[in-house]
Write a protein that holds these residues in place. Sequence first.
Motif, short mmCIF file in Angstrom:
data_model
loop_
_atom_site.label_atom_id
_atom_site.label_comp_id
_atom_site.label_asym_id
_atom_site.label_seq_id
_atom_site.Cartn_x
_atom_site.Cartn_y
_atom_site.Cartn_z
N VAL A 98 6.54 0.76 1.46
CA VAL A 98 5.20 1.06 1.97
C VAL A 98 5.15 2.57 2.18
O VAL A 98 5.98 3.13 2.90
CB VAL A 98 4.94 0.33 3.31
N PHE A 117 -0.67 2.81 0.78
CA PHE A 117 -1.78 2.31 1.59
C PHE A 117 -2.94 3.31 1.72
O PHE A 117 -4.02 2.93 2.17
CB PHE A 117 -1.31 1.83 2.97
N MET A 174 -3.65 -1.68 2.66
CA MET A 174 -3.14 -1.86 4.02
C MET A 174 -2.85 -3.33 4.29
O MET A 174 -1.89 -3.68 4.98
CB MET A 174 -4.13 -1.30 5.04
N ARG A 175 -3.68 -4.21 3.76
CA ARG A 175 -3.41 -5.65 3.91
C ARG A 175 -2.10 -6.02 3.25
O ARG A 175 -1.29 -6.76 3.81
CB ARG A 175 -4.56 -6.47 3.29
N ALA A 177 0.41 -3.99 2.68
CA ALA A 177 1.49 -3.38 3.46
C ALA A 177 1.84 -4.24 4.67
O ALA A 177 3.02 -4.48 4.96
CB ALA A 177 1.08 -1.97 3.90
N ALA A 178 0.82 -4.70 5.38
CA ALA A 178 1.05 -5.53 6.55
C ALA A 178 1.72 -6.85 6.17
O ALA A 178 2.63 -7.32 6.87
CB ALA A 178 -0.28 -5.80 7.27
N TYR A 200 0.23 -1.53 10.19
CA TYR A 200 1.13 -2.43 9.47
C TYR A 200 2.35 -2.84 10.31
O TYR A 200 2.79 -3.98 10.23
CB TYR A 200 1.57 -1.84 8.12
N ARG A 203 2.61 -5.99 12.47
CA ARG A 203 2.89 -7.28 11.86
C ARG A 203 4.39 -7.60 11.78
O ARG A 203 4.78 -8.64 11.24
CB ARG A 203 2.30 -7.31 10.44
#
Length: 242
Positions: A98, A117, A174-175, A177-178, A200, A203
């Motif tokens: 990431v 991201f 970003m989704r 990455a999380a 991130y 999570r």
Amino acid sequence: MMRPEYSQLKECMEQSKKTVAVTGAGISYLYGMRRLKQSVGRMNAGRIFSSSYVRKNPEKFYAVMKDAFLDATFVKGPSTVHKQLAELERQGKLCGIVTQNLDCLHTVAGSKNVIEFQGSFRDNVCIDCGERCCDYQVWNQGHMPRCEKCGAPLMPAAFCRESGAGSDVSRENMRKAADLISQADLVLVIGTTGFRSDEYLSRMRAGTKLVQINPSATQFDQIAGLNIRADAAEALNAVLNG
């Protein structure tokens, strides 16, 4: 004799089933990449990163990108750390990266699972017709890249604020990455002070270990189980060859 922190890092990676690296600009600046402010100089950065400016001054925009990013990507090439992370992935010791970096150097080094991201030079959009181009090599032609459909200049979607494309890319990346962080049992933080990290790292699962490799203090100092104050290339070399 291997430094104790390096031995601990190696042990953490040997025990981990899913290790994710989080990287920032530090791994690029350390080997000579220029900071954007240096390339922009006295020009207004907000004005430069607009489709109206690019439409009128495509080659000037390209010159700034070349100075700030593209020479590092296509001339200097990846740093030792980029190559080491790619090798760790190849050996099955790293499942993904990431990064906040736009420069595509992880990909150039050979890493396969890279989540940028903030977007990057592989996520491009035409400033006129909105056609998307997902290929960082369009910036490796010595001049401003153009849309194959209409001939207008391309911009990295991350910079094309008026179209909203950058926001779409950022949200989706970003989704991803999380989601990747949520699967990790070990997170390596390398060369970043934590830009947008809450989006991130929130999570991370309970019990996931966080190891920071950074010569300077950052916001991760208090949450890292292990802080390694050293050059990342040296620390990763110990993992690969120690």
